[in-house]
Scaffold this motif. Structure first.
Motif, PDB file in Angstrom:
ATOM      1  N   LYS A 154      -2.620  68.308 -25.284  1.00  0.00           N
ATOM      2  CA  LYS A 154      -3.648  67.324 -25.580  1.00  0.00           C
ATOM      3  C   LYS A 154      -4.393  67.718 -26.851  1.00  0.00           C
ATOM      4  CE  LYS A 154      -7.523  69.260 -22.986  1.00  0.00           C
ATOM      5  NZ  LYS A 154      -8.593  68.992 -22.068  1.00  0.00           N
ATOM      6  N   THR A 155      -5.106  66.789 -27.390  1.00  0.00           N
ATOM      7  CA  THR A 155      -5.960  67.043 -28.542  1.00  0.00           C
ATOM      8  C   THR A 155      -7.330  67.455 -28.032  1.00  0.00           C
ATOM      9  OG1 THR A 155      -4.779  65.380 -29.822  1.00  0.00           O
ATOM     10  CG2 THR A 155      -6.976  66.003 -30.604  1.00  0.00           C
ATOM     11  N   TYR A 156      -7.928  68.418 -28.699  1.00  0.00           N
ATOM     12  CA  TYR A 156      -9.237  68.908 -28.287  1.00  0.00           C
ATOM     13  C   TYR A 156     -10.166  68.875 -29.488  1.00  0.00           C
ATOM     14  CZ  TYR A 156     -12.921  71.966 -26.582  1.00  0.00           C
ATOM     15  OH  TYR A 156     -14.140  72.478 -26.219  1.00  0.00           O
ATOM     16  N   TYR A 160     -20.192  71.847 -30.219  1.00  0.00           N
ATOM     17  CA  TYR A 160     -21.137  72.735 -30.910  1.00  0.00           C
ATOM     18  C   TYR A 160     -21.074  74.151 -30.337  1.00  0.00           C
ATOM     19  CZ  TYR A 160     -25.602  74.811 -32.264  1.00  0.00           C
ATOM     20  OH  TYR A 160     -26.558  75.660 -32.727  1.00  0.00           O
ATOM     21  N   SER A 161     -21.036  74.276 -29.016  1.00  0.00           N
ATOM     22  CA  SER A 161     -21.060  75.594 -28.366  1.00  0.00           C
ATOM     23  C   SER A 161     -19.747  76.365 -28.542  1.00  0.00           C
ATOM     24  CB  SER A 161     -21.385  75.445 -26.882  1.00  0.00           C
ATOM     25  OG  SER A 161     -20.402  74.662 -26.245  1.00  0.00           O
ATOM     26  N   ASP A 162     -18.702  75.731 -29.053  1.00  0.00           N
ATOM     27  CA  ASP A 162     -17.419  76.401 -29.296  1.00  0.00           C
ATOM     28  C   ASP A 162     -17.403  77.154 -30.626  1.00  0.00           C
ATOM     29  OD1 ASP A 162     -16.487  75.208 -26.961  1.00  0.00           O
ATOM     30  OD2 ASP A 162     -15.413  73.618 -28.024  1.00  0.00           O
ATOM     31  N   ILE A 163     -18.271  76.776 -31.536  1.00  0.00           N
ATOM     32  CA  ILE A 163     -18.247  77.298 -32.905  1.00  0.00           C
ATOM     33  C   ILE A 163     -19.037  78.600 -32.971  1.00  0.00           C
ATOM     34  CG2 ILE A 163     -18.735  76.779 -35.338  1.00  0.00           C
ATOM     35  CD1 ILE A 163     -16.627  74.946 -34.011  1.00  0.00           C
ATOM     36  N   ASP A 164     -18.449  79.616 -33.611  1.00  0.00           N
ATOM     37  CA  ASP A 164     -19.114  80.916 -33.703  1.00  0.00           C
ATOM     38  C   ASP A 164     -19.735  81.132 -35.084  1.00  0.00           C
ATOM     39  OD1 ASP A 164     -17.020  81.637 -35.394  1.00  0.00           O
ATOM     40  OD2 ASP A 164     -16.039  82.924 -33.928  1.00  0.00           O
ATOM     41  N   ASN A 167     -17.991  80.150 -38.207  1.00  0.00           N
ATOM     42  CA  ASN A 167     -17.805  78.711 -38.351  1.00  0.00           C
ATOM     43  C   ASN A 167     -16.393  78.265 -37.936  1.00  0.00           C
ATOM     44  OD1 ASN A 167     -19.003  76.241 -38.844  1.00  0.00           O
ATOM     45  ND2 ASN A 167     -18.244  76.142 -40.933  1.00  0.00           N
ATOM     46  N   HIS A 168     -15.851  78.922 -36.925  1.00  0.00           N
ATOM     47  CA  HIS A 168     -14.591  78.456 -36.338  1.00  0.00           C
ATOM     48  C   HIS A 168     -14.690  78.566 -34.822  1.00  0.00           C
ATOM     49  CE1 HIS A 168     -13.135  82.369 -35.160  1.00  0.00           C
ATOM     50  NE2 HIS A 168     -12.820  82.778 -36.357  1.00  0.00           N
ATOM     51  N   VAL A 169     -13.732  77.989 -34.113  1.00  0.00           N
ATOM     52  CA  VAL A 169     -13.747  78.046 -32.653  1.00  0.00           C
ATOM     53  C   VAL A 169     -13.514  79.498 -32.235  1.00  0.00           C
ATOM     54  CG1 VAL A 169     -12.646  77.266 -30.524  1.00  0.00           C
ATOM     55  CG2 VAL A 169     -12.929  75.673 -32.425  1.00  0.00           C
ATOM     56  N   ASN A 170     -14.441  80.031 -31.451  1.00  0.00           N
ATOM     57  CA  ASN A 170     -14.367  81.416 -31.025  1.00  0.00           C
ATOM     58  C   ASN A 170     -13.212  81.618 -30.056  1.00  0.00           C
ATOM     59  OD1 ASN A 170     -15.263  83.732 -29.059  1.00  0.00           O
ATOM     60  ND2 ASN A 170     -16.337  84.038 -30.998  1.00  0.00           N
ATOM     61  N   ASN A 171     -12.603  82.804 -30.107  1.00  0.00           N
ATOM     62  CA  ASN A 171     -11.450  83.103 -29.243  1.00  0.00           C
ATOM     63  C   ASN A 171     -11.769  82.947 -27.771  1.00  0.00           C
ATOM     64  OD1 ASN A 171     -11.780  85.932 -27.870  1.00  0.00           O
ATOM     65  ND2 ASN A 171     -12.601  86.183 -29.930  1.00  0.00           N
ATOM     66  N   THR A 172     -12.999  83.194 -27.365  1.00  0.00           N
ATOM     67  CA  THR A 172     -13.345  83.073 -25.948  1.00  0.00           C
ATOM     68  C   THR A 172     -13.310  81.641 -25.461  1.00  0.00           C
ATOM     69  OG1 THR A 172     -15.727  82.888 -26.386  1.00  0.00           O
ATOM     70  CG2 THR A 172     -14.844  85.109 -26.101  1.00  0.00           C
ATOM     71  N   LYS A 173     -13.353  80.693 -26.357  1.00  0.00           N
ATOM     72  CA  LYS A 173     -13.325  79.274 -25.998  1.00  0.00           C
ATOM     73  C   LYS A 173     -11.915  78.762 -25.751  1.00  0.00           C
ATOM     74  CE  LYS A 173     -17.701  79.057 -26.202  1.00  0.00           C
ATOM     75  NZ  LYS A 173     -18.514  78.851 -25.019  1.00  0.00           N
ATOM     76  N   TYR A 174     -10.910  79.470 -26.270  1.00  0.00           N
ATOM     77  CA  TYR A 174      -9.534  79.073 -26.024  1.00  0.00           C
ATOM     78  C   TYR A 174      -9.144  79.294 -24.565  1.00  0.00           C
ATOM     79  CZ  TYR A 174      -8.635  78.493 -30.996  1.00  0.00           C
ATOM     80  OH  TYR A 174      -8.649  78.043 -32.278  1.00  0.00           O
ATOM     81  N   ILE A 175      -9.809  80.190 -23.920  1.00  0.00           N
ATOM     82  CA  ILE A 175      -9.511  80.519 -22.520  1.00  0.00           C
ATOM     83  C   ILE A 175      -9.770  79.302 -21.664  1.00  0.00           C
ATOM     84  CG2 ILE A 175     -10.138  81.989 -20.569  1.00  0.00           C
ATOM     85  CD1 ILE A 175      -8.730  83.428 -22.941  1.00  0.00           C
TER      86      ILE A 175
END
Length: 175
Positions: A154-156, A160-164, A167-175
């Motif tokens: 799927k597309t994701y 706001y809370s995903d960005i570290d 200024n990119h999606v933090n690795n902990t958010k991929y979980i």
């Protein structure tokens, strides 16, 4: 062990799931936190790297979890850098519960040029990273991901809370 850093942590109620187990995303945040603190102590933390427009980025992780972690568990997280492999910088993380090893992880970090969004070519040793690293990783290093077998799910759209702070999606958010 030289360059080893340890940090204590008591698992909080806001870090657990409905079974009172530490949520996987929070486990990754704890590991990221101990690695970040250790990098700061070695003078290769965010403030040090910001001067060169570079940042640490988690590339891969290999993890063995022997026991579930619960609310109020008193943990000790230990980490140390291993011998670099080209532009990859392995870092071992071990989590203890009452002196017993309950988790081992090998993380592979690389340096990203924040402005160009590509691998940085900075010499990390010139920035102060230890050069006497002969320590071998505690687990087999993660292998390259075989993308030929990846299927679209799927597309994701990041929130706001995903960005570290990079200024990119933090690795902990991929979980």
């Amino acid at each position: 062990m030289k360059n080893e850093f340890s940090k204590s942590h008591i698992v909080n109620s806001y870090e657990i799931d409905s079974n009172r187990k530490l949520r996987l995303d929070n486990l990754f945040m704890l590991m990221q936190d101990v690695a970040t603190t250790a990098a700061n102590i070695l003078n290769v933390g965010k403030d040090d790297l910001d001067k060169f427009d570079i940042a640490w980025v988690l590339s891969r992780i290999q993890i063995d979890i022997d026991k579930s972690i619960y609310e109020n568990d008193k943990l000790v997280l230990s980490t140390w850098p291993c011998k670099p492999l080209f532009s990859f910088h392995p870092r071992c993380i071990v989590i203890y519960d009452q002196g017993e090893v309950i988790l081992k992880a090998n993380t592979i970090w690389t340096l990203l040029n924040i402005k160009e969004r590509c691998l940085a070519n900075n010499d990390i040793f010139e920035l102060g990273f230890p050069t006497d690293l002969e320590v071998k990783p505690i687990l087999p290093l993660p292998k390259k991901i075989d993308t030929s077998k990846v299927e679209y799910v799927k597309t994701y759209s990041p929130k706001y809370s995903d960005i570290d702070s990079n200024n990119h999606v933090n690795n902990t958010k991929y979980i």
